[in-house]
Design a protein around this motif. Structure first.
Motif, PDB file in Angstrom:
ATOM      1  N   SER A  20      43.959  89.494  91.964  1.00 47.91           N
ATOM      2  CA  SER A  20      44.700  89.963  93.135  1.00 47.91           C
ATOM      3  C   SER A  20      45.895  90.784  92.664  1.00 47.91           C
ATOM      4  CB  SER A  20      45.176  88.781  93.983  1.00 47.91           C
ATOM      5  OG  SER A  20      46.086  87.993  93.247  1.00 47.91           O
ATOM      6  N   ARG A  33      45.249  90.087  98.347  1.00 48.53           N
ATOM      7  CA  ARG A  33      43.940  89.682  97.838  1.00 48.53           C
ATOM      8  C   ARG A  33      42.831  90.519  98.475  1.00 48.53           C
ATOM      9  NH1 ARG A  33      43.620  84.915  95.146  1.00 48.53           N
ATOM     10  NH2 ARG A  33      45.508  83.613  95.082  1.00 48.53           N
ATOM     11  N   ASP A  34      41.762  90.671  97.709  1.00 49.41           N
ATOM     12  CA  ASP A  34      40.521  91.282  98.211  1.00 49.41           C
ATOM     13  C   ASP A  34      40.753  92.672  98.790  1.00 49.41           C
ATOM     14  OD1 ASP A  34      39.214  88.867  97.585  1.00 49.41           O
ATOM     15  OD2 ASP A  34      39.787  88.018  99.529  1.00 49.41           O
ATOM     16  N   PRO A  36      40.163  96.600  99.017  1.00 46.69           N
ATOM     17  CA  PRO A  36      39.086  97.526  98.645  1.00 46.69           C
ATOM     18  C   PRO A  36      39.593  98.574  97.656  1.00 46.69           C
ATOM     19  CG  PRO A  36      39.875  98.013 100.854  1.00 46.69           C
ATOM     20  CD  PRO A  36      40.561  96.741 100.429  1.00 46.69           C
TER      21      PRO A  36
END
Length: 454
Positions: A20, A33-34, A36
């Protein structure tokens, strides 16, 4: 129109940890976090330097497609809401100094009357003018080619008039920055009492010593710790004659003194002295011993020598010193003396002369005395003792310490049946001339007149 660029604030860092990203700054951090690929690329562009909205859009669309723009715009709002972004146009920059949301405000309408706030302060830093308002956590930097807008805003004007008077300056964007940083006013700032009662310098001291959110760095940050060592607890000794003082018997004083409640109730500012029976060196020594002698010294983990005295001091730094300016005191020659808190002695600083007489004359006028005071106690601060460790609040701490020392001298003086009167102001320049001390190294911050009661 000149485009506004954006970047992460200058004291922020973008780092990757366990898959992250994290944006961290002294005012806080934001974990992400996460994300693209396009958003990651755009964040990298923000961390690298100034980038236009078009450049950010291209990075997001290139990695995530147009569908990723909504998520990216929400992320930008989170960054702005956390005060993690700064903005620039050609010749000007809006950046967060403290904590809280920041983004350019809406531009004033072309015909709106605006003026620079009377509380705004401009300082020269690294070839730029940095302009700030005391109650806002942001600043505007102006390059020399743009700084003329400050003079143009000294009186009421409109954005349209400014644009005509300052060709080549992105007036609309700079005004947006000024508005966001609290530097513009649209109404007179002295129409109501709450604003009119504040002088700019007083509001600055109040806001920055009582507002950690608007300062960025606040409290025990050791701003000079990496460049200079801490000052010793005691100042260098003076070369003049030394008068050892006899410590009082504190057990006898404890038995004979009035109670604290009685001393508080009896305390008065007494301006009249007994010319026929002036204060004695024993009384002066007892007052100083009981009020501000050094009781103990020790070294803190940060390497600073700290002190214990009868009155409290932030961080036990005890930066205050007392210089008795003697006019009439049995056992002490007239002139300026320094009280050695560690050795309980008086050190000769200066002979009586025009410079010391100015101090006496000012004190006499301030206290509305009919004659010269027997003794003027000049309280000084060795500023580096406090400013080595504390940032933003350093001078306000000095003033707090002066207050508690005043009260201590008042109460001990009352218990000893002496005439004590604190003064509301003095001239640090006059004291520097009389003492020979450097104005910025050790300066006067308080005065009291002292003598025998009639």
């Amino acid at each position: 129109m000149t485009q506004t660029k954006v970047r992460l604030r200058r004291d922020a860092e973008l780092a990757e940890s366990e898959g992250s990203l994290r944006v961290s700054a002294p005012v806080g951090a934001l974990g992400l976090r996460d994300l693209p690929p396009g958003a990651v690329a755009a964040l990298g562009a923000l961390a690298a330097g100034d980038v236009t909205e078009a450049g950010l859009t291209a990075a997001v669309v290139g990695g995530d497609g147009e569908a990723g723009l909504f998520r990216w715009n929400m992320l930008v709002r989170r960054l702005a809401g956390g005060g993690l972004l700064e903005y620039s146009v050609d010749g000007a920059r809006l950046w967060p100094v403290g904590a809280g949301p920041l983004e350019p405000a809406a531009a004033p309408a072309p015909g709106t009357k605006v003026k620079l706030s009377r509380f705004a302060v401009a300082t020269a830093e690294d070839g730029m003018l940095t302009v700030r308002s005391p109650r806002h956590a942001s600043a505007v930097e102006l390059a020399p080619r743009t700084a003329g807008i400050l003079g143009a805003l000294a009186d009421w004007t409109t954005p349209a008039e400014l644009a005509e008077a300052l060709p080549g300056v992105p007036v609309e964007q700079v005004l947006r920055f000024f508005d966001a940083a609290g530097l513009l006013t649209r109404t007179p700032e002295d129409d109501d009492q709450s604003r009119a009662q504040w002088a700019p310098r007083d509001l600055w001291l109040h806001a920055h010593s009582r507002g950690p959110r608007v300062t960025g760095r606040y409290g025990g940050t050791y701003p000079l710790g990496s460049r200079f060592g801490p000052l010793p607890a005691a100042p260098p000794a003076f070369d003049g004659r030394r008068i050892p003082l006899v410590p009082p018997d504190m057990e006898i004083a404890a038995k004979s003194d009035p109670s604290l409640t009685e001393a508080l109730e009896r305390r008065r500012s007494v301006r009249e002295h007994d010319a026929g029976s002036p204060i004695t060196v024993g009384q002066l020594g007892d007052l100083l011993y009981r009020s501000m002698r050094r009781r103990n010294a020790f070294t803190s983990p940060d390497g600073q020598e700290l002190v214990d005295r009868p009155y409290p001091s932030g961080g036990s730094v005890h930066e205050l010193e007392v210089y008795p300016l003697v006019v009439s005191c049995e056992g002490v020659e007239p002139g300026l003396w320094h009280y050695d808190t560690a050795g309980h002695a008086l050190e000769r600083v200066a002979e009586p002369g025009p410079a010391t007489q100015i101090l006496v004359r000012r004190a006499r006028a301030s206290a509305l005395l009919e004659a010269d005071p027997q003794v003027l106690l000049v309280v000084t601060a060795r500023f580096g003792r406090v400013m080595w460790k504390y940032e933003t609040i350093a001078y306000s701490l000095v003033l707090k310490h002066v207050g508690v020392l005043y009260q201590t001298l008042y109460l001990v003086g009352t218990a000893m049946n002496l005439a004590v009167c604190g003064l509301g102001g003095g001239d640090a320049g006059d004291f520097a001339a009389a003492s020979g001390l450097d104005y910025l190294t050790e300066g006067s911050v308080g005065e009291l007149v002292l003598g025998s009661k009639r």
